[in-house]
Write an enzyme that holds these catalytic residues in place. Sequence first.
Site, PDB file in Angstrom:
ATOM      1  N   TYR A  86      52.961  38.721  43.185  1.00 55.80           N
ATOM      2  CA  TYR A  86      52.346  40.024  42.925  1.00 55.80           C
ATOM      3  C   TYR A  86      51.040  40.096  43.697  1.00 55.80           C
ATOM      4  O   TYR A  86      50.212  39.178  43.619  1.00 55.80           O
ATOM      5  CB  TYR A  86      52.074  40.174  41.419  1.00 55.80           C
ATOM      6  CG  TYR A  86      51.445  41.486  41.031  1.00 55.80           C
ATOM      7  CD1 TYR A  86      52.181  42.667  41.057  1.00 55.80           C
ATOM      8  CD2 TYR A  86      50.116  41.547  40.619  1.00 55.80           C
ATOM      9  CE1 TYR A  86      51.610  43.878  40.694  1.00 55.80           C
ATOM     10  CE2 TYR A  86      49.536  42.758  40.241  1.00 55.80           C
ATOM     11  CZ  TYR A  86      50.285  43.917  40.285  1.00 55.80           C
ATOM     12  OH  TYR A  86      49.714  45.104  39.916  1.00 55.80           O
ATOM     13  N   ASP A 115      46.644  34.913  49.092  1.00 51.25           N
ATOM     14  CA  ASP A 115      46.137  35.779  48.022  1.00 51.25           C
ATOM     15  C   ASP A 115      45.614  34.861  46.922  1.00 51.25           C
ATOM     16  O   ASP A 115      46.381  34.310  46.132  1.00 51.25           O
ATOM     17  CB  ASP A 115      47.270  36.681  47.512  1.00 51.25           C
ATOM     18  CG  ASP A 115      46.806  37.603  46.394  1.00 51.25           C
ATOM     19  OD1 ASP A 115      45.728  37.341  45.809  1.00 51.25           O
ATOM     20  OD2 ASP A 115      47.523  38.569  46.086  1.00 51.25           O
ATOM     21  N   LYS A 118      38.629  39.567  40.825  1.00 49.02           N
ATOM     22  CA  LYS A 118      37.576  39.633  39.799  1.00 49.02           C
ATOM     23  C   LYS A 118      36.757  38.366  39.611  1.00 49.02           C
ATOM     24  O   LYS A 118      35.624  38.431  39.130  1.00 49.02           O
ATOM     25  CB  LYS A 118      38.221  40.036  38.474  1.00 49.02           C
ATOM     26  CG  LYS A 118      39.502  39.255  38.167  1.00 49.02           C
ATOM     27  CD  LYS A 118      40.634  40.169  37.736  1.00 49.02           C
ATOM     28  CE  LYS A 118      41.981  39.487  37.829  1.00 49.02           C
ATOM     29  NZ  LYS A 118      43.089  40.379  38.090  1.00 49.02           N
TER      30      LYS A 118
HETATM   31  N1  HOZ Z   1      48.707  42.594  36.089  1.00 49.66           N
HETATM   32  C1  HOZ Z   1      47.710  41.828  35.433  1.00 49.66           C
HETATM   33  C2  HOZ Z   1      48.111  40.438  35.228  1.00 49.66           C
HETATM   34  N2  HOZ Z   1      48.707  39.791  36.328  1.00 49.66           N
HETATM   35  C3  HOZ Z   1      47.306  42.416  34.118  1.00 49.66           C
HETATM   36  C4  HOZ Z   1      46.134  43.280  34.266  1.00 49.66           C
HETATM   37  C5  HOZ Z   1      45.596  43.826  32.956  1.00 49.66           C
HETATM   38  O1  HOZ Z   1      46.366  44.323  32.151  1.00 49.66           O
HETATM   39  O2  HOZ Z   1      44.411  43.745  32.760  1.00 49.66           O
END
Ligand code: HOZ
Length: 423
Positions: A142, A237, A265
Amino acid sequence: MTRSESLFQEAVKYIPGGVNSPVRAFGSIGSTPRFIAKADKAYMWDEDGNQYIDFIGSWGPMILGHNHPATMQAVLEACTNGLSFGAATEPEVIMAKLICDIVPSIDMVRMVNSGTEAVMSAIRVARGYTGRDKIIKFTGCYHGHSDGLLVKAGSGVMTAGVPDSSGVPVSVTSDTLTAEYNNPDSVRTLFERYGEQIAAIIVEPVAANMGVVPPAPGFLQSLRYICDQYGSILIFDEVITGFRLSLTGAQGYYDIKPDLTTFGKIIGAGMPVGAYGGRRDIMEQVSPVGNVYQAGTLSGNPVAMAAGITQLTILKEHPEYYTQLNNTADEFFNKIKEILLRKDLPWQVNHVGSIGSLFFTETPVTDYSSAKKSDVSAYAHYCNQMLSHGIYIAPAQFEAMFLSLAHTQEDLQQTLDTIAICL
Ligand code: HOZ
């Protein structure tokens, strides 16, 4: 009705699915979200006053735990100078230098606001640099929600049961080629067919969005080799692994030098930040030096920079933190394996350093198709049990569990005892 339940009832009236990111809707575990009121160190409290030991840590960045005093202080001080200027600031220079000093593969870096934006921009730069259009990604990896990368993606896309998002034009994804994670032959086949058209390979060096799947020995090296052979760009990534597996991320952990790297983040200590960086000759393609355009008012936001500089400086000054965290995590995940053995359960535990996953399948999980064998209803049952015992793990099978330096031995023992009850 709990306060979380009533907030959710209200939320669905105004926000699609009641949430601003699908996984946190708890749909894949057949439940409804806990609305979080506050967090501190390794703990979170929901709006009903329930306390949890937190194993998400805002999906990774809280490596020092929530509310680290130095980070909080830096953020509060930055706020008093103004929240956003849309102009160049000194903290951006300090942050860029810090990242370039820490990560050997990065000569120059550009700040953005999220991992999604970092990846989208890095791909554009790779295309601009090579003059080629095609990219290779791996099934189950992802890389955020930009159009061209929502192809056979992991994370919430996996549990939503849709291989690709609607609303993405076929023309946009026609240059996205997919290979199988941990399968160098699948990559070679694509290069044999499209070699001179491939701008880049993008990979999560440790896949963490189909659950945690470590790279097989030699897999990452094979990507480096084939990119060199064909003049393509290797993009790591490191939104999840950066500054987490080691100070220099997965690239330091496995000793592979990518051409470009993306961060999320963690470099803002949890504030909305992302960055992409790498070789100088590639990064000099970015406007205003080069012709690859990318911009943003909030990029390098002074409050986010203050948070990130503080956290990265602490991590840089304490290399022993990584030994401590990784050793603790090894012990923790090995103890989960012992529980499984004791209970004669054939499930799989994958982990690398402080990220890991428990899969409800008898066969080793090495890629997307083996991850998909996990019994998601068993995970749902387990996860709901854990939540009701005060342990907050990902509300979806195909995500990671994150340990932090704030987890105490007592927290971890309590978690292991709870796992033993809930399995
Ligand atoms: N897609 C995020 C985890 N791989 C989740 C993001 C969220 O819900 O904060």
